[in-house]
Design an enzyme around this catalytic site. Structure first.
Site, PDB file in Angstrom:
ATOM      1  CG  ASP A 192       4.659 -12.552  10.425  1.00 16.73           C
ATOM      2  OD1 ASP A 192       5.261 -12.935   9.426  1.00 16.73           O
ATOM      3  OD2 ASP A 192       4.794 -11.491  11.191  1.00 16.73           O
ATOM      4  CE1 TYR A 210       5.730 -11.153  -4.838  1.00 15.59           C
ATOM      5  CE2 TYR A 210       5.779 -11.515  -7.951  1.00 15.59           C
ATOM      6  CZ  TYR A 210       5.026 -12.164  -6.870  1.00 15.59           C
ATOM      7  OH  TYR A 210       5.071 -12.990  -7.198  1.00 15.59           O
ATOM      8  CE  LYS A 236       7.065 -14.720  -4.554  1.00 13.05           C
ATOM      9  NZ  LYS A 236       5.859 -15.942  -3.740  1.00 13.05           N
ATOM     10  CB  ILE A 264      -2.608 -19.217  -5.051  1.00 14.08           C
ATOM     11  CG1 ILE A 264      -2.181 -18.075  -5.967  1.00 14.08           C
ATOM     12  CG2 ILE A 264      -1.643 -20.399  -5.137  1.00 14.08           C
ATOM     13  CD1 ILE A 264      -0.849 -17.818  -7.131  1.00 14.08           C
ATOM     14  CB  THR A 310      -5.341 -14.347  -6.115  1.00 12.47           C
ATOM     15  OG1 THR A 310      -4.252 -13.477  -5.562  1.00 12.47           O
ATOM     16  CG2 THR A 310      -5.275 -16.088  -6.535  1.00 12.47           C
ATOM     17  CG  ASP A 355      -3.194 -16.468   6.147  1.00  8.71           C
ATOM     18  OD1 ASP A 355      -2.979 -15.406   6.731  1.00  8.71           O
ATOM     19  OD2 ASP A 355      -2.846 -16.995   4.985  1.00  8.71           O
TER      20      ASP A 355
HETATM   21  P1  NAD Z   1      -2.704 -13.735  -1.673  1.00  8.49           P
HETATM   22  O1  NAD Z   1      -2.943 -12.574  -1.217  1.00  8.49           O
HETATM   23  O2  NAD Z   1      -4.827 -13.824  -2.272  1.00  8.49           O
HETATM   24  O3  NAD Z   1      -3.313 -14.848  -0.154  1.00  8.49           O
HETATM   25  C1  NAD Z   1      -1.799 -14.399   0.415  1.00  8.49           C
HETATM   26  C2  NAD Z   1      -1.737 -15.189   1.779  1.00  8.49           C
HETATM   27  O4  NAD Z   1      -0.711 -14.664   2.409  1.00  8.49           O
HETATM   28  C3  NAD Z   1      -2.923 -14.304   2.482  1.00  8.49           C
HETATM   29  O5  NAD Z   1      -3.567 -15.488   2.997  1.00  8.49           O
HETATM   30  C4  NAD Z   1      -1.938 -13.575   3.264  1.00  8.49           C
HETATM   31  O6  NAD Z   1      -2.628 -13.462   4.659  1.00  8.49           O
HETATM   32  C5  NAD Z   1      -1.173 -14.269   3.785  1.00  8.49           C
HETATM   33  N1  NAD Z   1       0.127 -13.715   4.297  1.00  8.49           N
HETATM   34  C6  NAD Z   1       1.252 -12.415   3.922  1.00  8.49           C
HETATM   35  N2  NAD Z   1       1.928 -12.382   4.280  1.00  8.49           N
HETATM   36  C7  NAD Z   1       2.080 -14.041   5.134  1.00  8.49           C
HETATM   37  C8  NAD Z   1       3.111 -13.600   6.263  1.00  8.49           C
HETATM   38  N3  NAD Z   1       3.747 -12.573   6.767  1.00  8.49           N
HETATM   39  N4  NAD Z   1       2.714 -14.908   6.674  1.00  8.49           N
HETATM   40  C9  NAD Z   1       1.893 -15.959   6.673  1.00  8.49           C
HETATM   41  N5  NAD Z   1       1.176 -15.691   5.920  1.00  8.49           N
HETATM   42  C10 NAD Z   1       1.060 -14.284   5.154  1.00  8.49           C
HETATM   43  O7  NAD Z   1      -2.149 -13.882  -2.481  1.00  8.49           O
HETATM   44  P2  NAD Z   1      -2.010 -15.012  -3.931  1.00  8.49           P
HETATM   45  O8  NAD Z   1      -1.839 -14.074  -5.184  1.00  8.49           O
HETATM   46  O9  NAD Z   1      -2.979 -16.510  -3.483  1.00  8.49           O
HETATM   47  O10 NAD Z   1      -0.292 -15.653  -3.896  1.00  8.49           O
HETATM   48  C11 NAD Z   1       0.094 -16.811  -3.303  1.00  8.49           C
HETATM   49  C12 NAD Z   1       0.922 -16.872  -4.177  1.00  8.49           C
HETATM   50  O11 NAD Z   1       1.427 -17.322  -5.044  1.00  8.49           O
HETATM   51  C13 NAD Z   1       2.147 -15.927  -3.017  1.00  8.49           C
HETATM   52  O12 NAD Z   1       3.838 -16.187  -2.408  1.00  8.49           O
HETATM   53  C14 NAD Z   1       2.702 -15.033  -4.218  1.00  8.49           C
HETATM   54  O13 NAD Z   1       3.887 -14.118  -4.746  1.00  8.49           O
HETATM   55  C15 NAD Z   1       2.775 -16.186  -5.868  1.00  8.49           C
HETATM   56  N6  NAD Z   1       2.260 -15.751  -7.046  1.00  8.49           N
HETATM   57  C16 NAD Z   1       0.873 -14.942  -7.173  1.00  8.49           C
HETATM   58  C17 NAD Z   1       0.278 -14.521  -8.335  1.00  8.49           C
HETATM   59  C18 NAD Z   1      -0.892 -13.683  -8.746  1.00  8.49           C
HETATM   60  O14 NAD Z   1      -0.671 -13.510  -9.385  1.00  8.49           O
HETATM   61  N7  NAD Z   1      -1.915 -13.996  -7.773  1.00  8.49           N
HETATM   62  C19 NAD Z   1       1.201 -14.613  -9.713  1.00  8.49           C
HETATM   63  C20 NAD Z   1       2.995 -15.732  -9.413  1.00  8.49           C
HETATM   64  C21 NAD Z   1       2.847 -15.393  -7.814  1.00  8.49           C
END
Ligand code: NAD
Length: 259
Positions: free
Chosen positions: A65, A156, A160, A20, A191, A39
């Site tokens: 981080d 989680y 959230k 995302i 994703t 990231d």
């Molecule tokens: P993803 O795992 O594809 O990407 C997450 C990114 O965050 C990665 O590039 C990772 O390296 C980075 N990251 C993780 N820990 C980190 C840290 N400590 N410091 C810096 N960067 C860090 O995830 P996504 O699915 O794109 O999710 C993005 C956001 O959307 C998240 O907050 C997730 O909780 C939220 N979300 C996702 C979904 C889903 O279904 N994919 C649903 C609801 C909410």
């Protein structure tokens, strides 16, 4: 000027190296934003930046981080030194599967550190710059788990839920400084985050779980990162100037139609 322009808006996006966050970074850059991608996965962040630069956009990658306050402050000060910080997207987040019976103290601490403290660190670092610039926009990635009980998502959901309430708190406290703060609550979005937890938690049953998770959205599929990015674009644009303190579900009907 076209609608939803982010021309020259300096934007910080956490977790912009994947999923995302990556889609938000590419979408914002295409609308003219100057994008700073923070990231943990530096290669991922660099990949996003290269894609933006290939399309003549402006972006920079940082290894960060978000749970480490000192590093976050150092990077945000570097970005804010010579320019405004107009938009912050707190997107970095990690997943965890399990009820309270499976959640160990170390799991809870990790989810707290990344998903909650990460949002706190980045927001705290950016707000002084936004106040100085007399305004800004903060957008947080919450989840449907912020407001409904999702099975086996104890840690989680805890994290959230806090993202949602931090959104309300920040929106309230900085309304007179013209800082808008909203959050997006996606249902399942396809994703690497989803692929990762399926392969980790359901080895051997990946396809079956993918189908099952797709069907938990009444609309019958998972969301696409681009669909989340387009909502993020609207909320961070001047067209959404009247919107603050709101949580936007984008979930294929999950919250309201699953009955
Ligand atoms: P993803 O795992 O594809 O990407 C997450 C990114 O965050 C990665 O590039 C990772 O390296 C980075 N990251 C993780 N820990 C980190 C840290 N400590 N410091 C810096 N960067 C860090 O995830 P996504 O699915 O794109 O999710 C993005 C956001 O959307 C998240 O907050 C997730 O909780 C939220 N979300 C996702 C979904 C889903 O279904 N994919 C649903 C609801 C909410």
């Amino acid at each position: 000027m076209s609608k939803f322009s982010l021309k020259n808006k300096v934007t910080v996006i956490t977790g912009g190296g994947s999923g995302i966050g990556k889609s938000i970074a590419l979408t914002f850059a295409a609308q003219g934003a100057i994008v700073h991608v923070l990231d943990f996965d530096f290669e991922g962040a660099q990949g996003t930046v290269s894609e933006i630069e290939e399309k003549n956009g402006i972006a920079k990658a940082y290894h960060c981080d978000v749970s480490k306050q000192e590093k976050v402050f150092e990077i945000i000060e570097e970005i804010g030194q010579n320019q405004s910080i107009n938009i912050l997207v707190n997107n970095a987040g990690i997943a965890h599967v399990g009820s309270i019976e499976q959640v160990e103290e170390s799991d809870l601490d990790l989810l707290y550190n990344v998903n909650i403290k990460g949002v706190y660190n980045c927001t705290k670092a950016c707000i002084p710059f936004m106040k100085q610039d007399k305004g800004g926009v903060i957008l947080n990635l919450a989840s449907i788990a912020s407001s409904v009980g999702i099975q086996d998502r104890f840690a989680y959901s805890m994290s959230k839920g806090a993202v949602l309430t931090m959104t309300l708190s920040v929106a309230r406290d900085f309304i007179h400084q013209k800082i808008r703060c909203n959050c997006i609550s996606p249902g399942r979005v396809h994703t690497p985050f989803v692929d990762g937890f399926i392969s980790k938690n359901y080895p051997g049953n990946e396809e079956e779980m993918f189908e099952k998770l797709s069907k938990t959205q009444p609309i019958g599929r998972m969301g696409k990162p681009q669909e989340i990015a387009d909502l993020a674009l609207f909320l961070c644009s001047d067209e959404a100037a009247f919107i603050t303190g709101c949580d936007y579900a984008i979930d294929g009907g999950f919250i309201t139609l699953n009955n």
